[in-house]
Design a protein around this motif. Structure first.
Motif, PDB file in Angstrom:
ATOM      1  N   HIS A   1      39.710  20.870  75.667  1.00  0.00           N
ATOM      2  CA  HIS A   1      39.252  19.586  76.576  1.00  0.00           C
ATOM      3  C   HIS A   1      38.581  20.087  77.705  1.00  0.00           C
ATOM      4  O   HIS A   1      37.193  19.564  77.871  1.00  0.00           O
ATOM      5  N   ARG A   2      38.898  20.845  78.283  1.00  0.00           N
ATOM      6  CA  ARG A   2      38.083  21.695  79.448  1.00  0.00           C
ATOM      7  C   ARG A   2      36.833  22.221  79.239  1.00  0.00           C
ATOM      8  O   ARG A   2      36.143  22.228  80.278  1.00  0.00           O
ATOM      9  N   LEU A   3      36.838  22.670  78.052  1.00  0.00           N
ATOM     10  CA  LEU A   3      35.431  23.383  77.641  1.00  0.00           C
ATOM     11  C   LEU A   3      34.500  22.281  76.962  1.00  0.00           C
ATOM     12  O   LEU A   3      33.718  22.668  76.435  1.00  0.00           O
ATOM     13  N   GLY A   4      34.925  21.041  76.997  1.00  0.00           N
ATOM     14  CA  GLY A   4      34.157  20.009  76.316  1.00  0.00           C
ATOM     15  C   GLY A   4      34.412  19.627  75.004  1.00  0.00           C
ATOM     16  O   GLY A   4      33.512  18.978  74.426  1.00  0.00           O
ATOM     17  N   LEU A   5      35.214  20.168  74.313  1.00  0.00           N
ATOM     18  CA  LEU A   5      35.597  19.952  72.933  1.00  0.00           C
ATOM     19  C   LEU A   5      36.834  19.064  72.540  1.00  0.00           C
ATOM     20  O   LEU A   5      37.812  19.327  73.551  1.00  0.00           O
ATOM     21  N   ARG A   6      36.763  18.166  71.683  1.00  0.00           N
ATOM     22  CA  ARG A   6      37.701  17.145  71.374  1.00  0.00           C
ATOM     23  C   ARG A   6      38.061  17.343  69.614  1.00  0.00           C
ATOM     24  O   ARG A   6      37.536  16.666  68.890  1.00  0.00           O
ATOM     25  N   PRO A   7      38.575  18.706  69.458  1.00  0.00           N
ATOM     26  CA  PRO A   7      38.920  18.635  67.937  1.00  0.00           C
ATOM     27  C   PRO A   7      39.875  17.617  67.302  1.00  0.00           C
ATOM     28  O   PRO A   7      40.912  17.209  67.912  1.00  0.00           O
ATOM     29  N   ALA A   8      39.666  17.420  66.186  1.00  0.00           N
ATOM     30  CA  ALA A   8      40.613  16.869  65.279  1.00  0.00           C
ATOM     31  C   ALA A   8      42.117  18.145  64.971  1.00  0.00           C
ATOM     32  O   ALA A   8      41.268  19.103  64.905  1.00  0.00           O
ATOM     33  N   VAL A   9      43.153  17.597  64.962  1.00  0.00           N
ATOM     34  CA  VAL A   9      44.011  18.764  64.998  1.00  0.00           C
ATOM     35  C   VAL A   9      45.080  18.433  63.921  1.00  0.00           C
ATOM     36  O   VAL A   9      45.481  17.264  63.548  1.00  0.00           O
ATOM     37  N   LEU A  10      45.286  19.457  62.866  1.00  0.00           N
ATOM     38  CA  LEU A  10      46.134  19.154  62.073  1.00  0.00           C
ATOM     39  C   LEU A  10      47.599  19.461  62.626  1.00  0.00           C
ATOM     40  O   LEU A  10      47.831  20.503  63.148  1.00  0.00           O
ATOM     41  N   ALA A  11      48.457  18.401  62.369  1.00  0.00           N
ATOM     42  CA  ALA A  11      49.843  18.460  62.780  1.00  0.00           C
ATOM     43  C   ALA A  11      50.978  18.007  62.251  1.00  0.00           C
ATOM     44  O   ALA A  11      50.752  17.109  61.137  1.00  0.00           O
ATOM     45  N   THR A  12      51.997  18.435  62.111  1.00  0.00           N
ATOM     46  CA  THR A  12      53.280  17.989  61.322  1.00  0.00           C
ATOM     47  C   THR A  12      53.203  16.559  61.496  1.00  0.00           C
ATOM     48  O   THR A  12      53.518  15.787  62.384  1.00  0.00           O
ATOM     49  N   ALA A  13      53.868  16.121  60.209  1.00  0.00           N
ATOM     50  CA  ALA A  13      53.628  14.576  60.195  1.00  0.00           C
ATOM     51  C   ALA A  13      54.706  13.725  60.844  1.00  0.00           C
ATOM     52  O   ALA A  13      54.670  12.757  61.118  1.00  0.00           O
ATOM     53  N   GLY A  14      55.858  14.761  61.050  1.00  0.00           N
ATOM     54  CA  GLY A  14      56.874  14.095  61.890  1.00  0.00           C
ATOM     55  C   GLY A  14      56.459  13.524  63.018  1.00  0.00           C
ATOM     56  O   GLY A  14      57.196  12.482  63.659  1.00  0.00           O
ATOM     57  N   LEU A  15      55.682  13.968  63.876  1.00  0.00           N
ATOM     58  CA  LEU A  15      55.033  13.625  65.029  1.00  0.00           C
ATOM     59  C   LEU A  15      54.760  12.091  65.036  1.00  0.00           C
ATOM     60  O   LEU A  15      54.773  11.299  65.961  1.00  0.00           O
ATOM     61  N   TRP A  16      54.189  11.676  63.862  1.00  0.00           N
ATOM     62  CA  TRP A  16      53.800  10.391  63.635  1.00  0.00           C
ATOM     63  C   TRP A  16      54.878   9.150  63.616  1.00  0.00           C
ATOM     64  O   TRP A  16      54.476   7.907  63.843  1.00  0.00           O
ATOM     65  N   ARG A  17      56.060   9.904  63.400  1.00  0.00           N
ATOM     66  CA  ARG A  17      57.184   8.793  63.478  1.00  0.00           C
ATOM     67  C   ARG A  17      57.836   8.828  64.930  1.00  0.00           C
ATOM     68  O   ARG A  17      58.759   7.742  65.187  1.00  0.00           O
TER      69      ARG A  17
END
Length: 233
Positions: free
Chosen positions: A52-68
């Motif tokens: 973010h500090r370098l100006g990038l906002r990537p999409a991130v692959l993350a474990t589905a449990g976080l969506w709960r």
């Protein structure tokens, strides 16, 4: 929102420096796969915040449990993050959604090792064997891959649950030094053994980060008040 929040938290919990920022230059509209080693629960904050500090906002692959998690799931969806349903019939969906993001010109952050290491010590270890998902994604999308190696995150959070809690609680006082190194982009479609090629590149990026950490090498550094102080890139 999550990206900006992580960017604000990085200098609170660590003294993080970055090298290799020149390797992030790209033609407009080119989606890249950012492949990082995974060592601790501090990694998402560290990498999302640093990028973010370098100006990038990537999409991130993350474990589905976080969506709960209440509220967090909605925030992850708004940011365009991709849930990974490991061990289920929905597992292939993650690579498909990530490929769509790359095709749209967005960067995607992935942990090709697939999970956290099992050891509890606070020191760093080389990246482990990689899963094939990152390579399959890069090849199917025709996207370049940028290896991102980091060292020192386990100084913030590692060990048993009690030690991890204590680490997070004391990190703002300790502000352990963490280093992130961004390696040069790879084209895996030109390699005869793309998984080995990515493993070697990620290991080299991690080794550079470890060396910088040990030698106290400086780079782009986030100040304690959230201001970036630019050093060597």
């Amino acid at each position: 929102m999550l990206s900006a929040l992580a960017g604000a938290l990085v200098p609170v919990f660590s003294d993080t420096s970055v090298t290799g920022t020149g390797n992030l230059a790209r033609p407009p509209g080119t989606g890249r796969l950012l492949a990082a080693n995974h060592t601790s629960f501090f990694d998402p904050v560290l990498l999302i915040g640093t990028l973010h500090r370098l100006g990038l906002r990537p999409a991130v692959l993350a474990t589905a449990g976080l969506w709960r998690v209440p509220l967090l799931g909605r925030a992850l969806t708004r940011e365009g993050y991709v849930p990974v349903h490991r061990g289920s019939r929905r597992a292939p969906d993650a690579l498909r959604h990530a490929a769509d993001a790359l095709a749209a010109g967005r960067d995607v952050l992935i942990y090709p090792e697939g999970g956290l290491p099992g050891y509890r010590a606070s020191h760093d270890r080389p990246p482990g064997r990689l899963k094939s998902g990152a390579v399959r994604l890069a090849l199917s999308a025709g996207a370049p891959v940028i290896p991102v190696g980091h060292a020192g995150a386990r100084r913030v959070s590692s060990g048993s649950r009690a030690k991890q809690f204590a680490g997070w609680a004391t990190a703002p006082l300790r502000r352990p030094h963490v280093h992130v190194h961004i390696g040069p982009a790879l084209r895996l479609d030109t390699s005869d053994h793309p998984v080995d090629t990515l493993e070697t590149a990620l290991a080299e990026a991690w080794t550079t980060a470890v060396r910088a950490l040990e030698e106290g090498a400086d780079g782009t550094r986030a100040g304690p008040a959230g201001q970036g102080a630019v050093g060597s890139g």
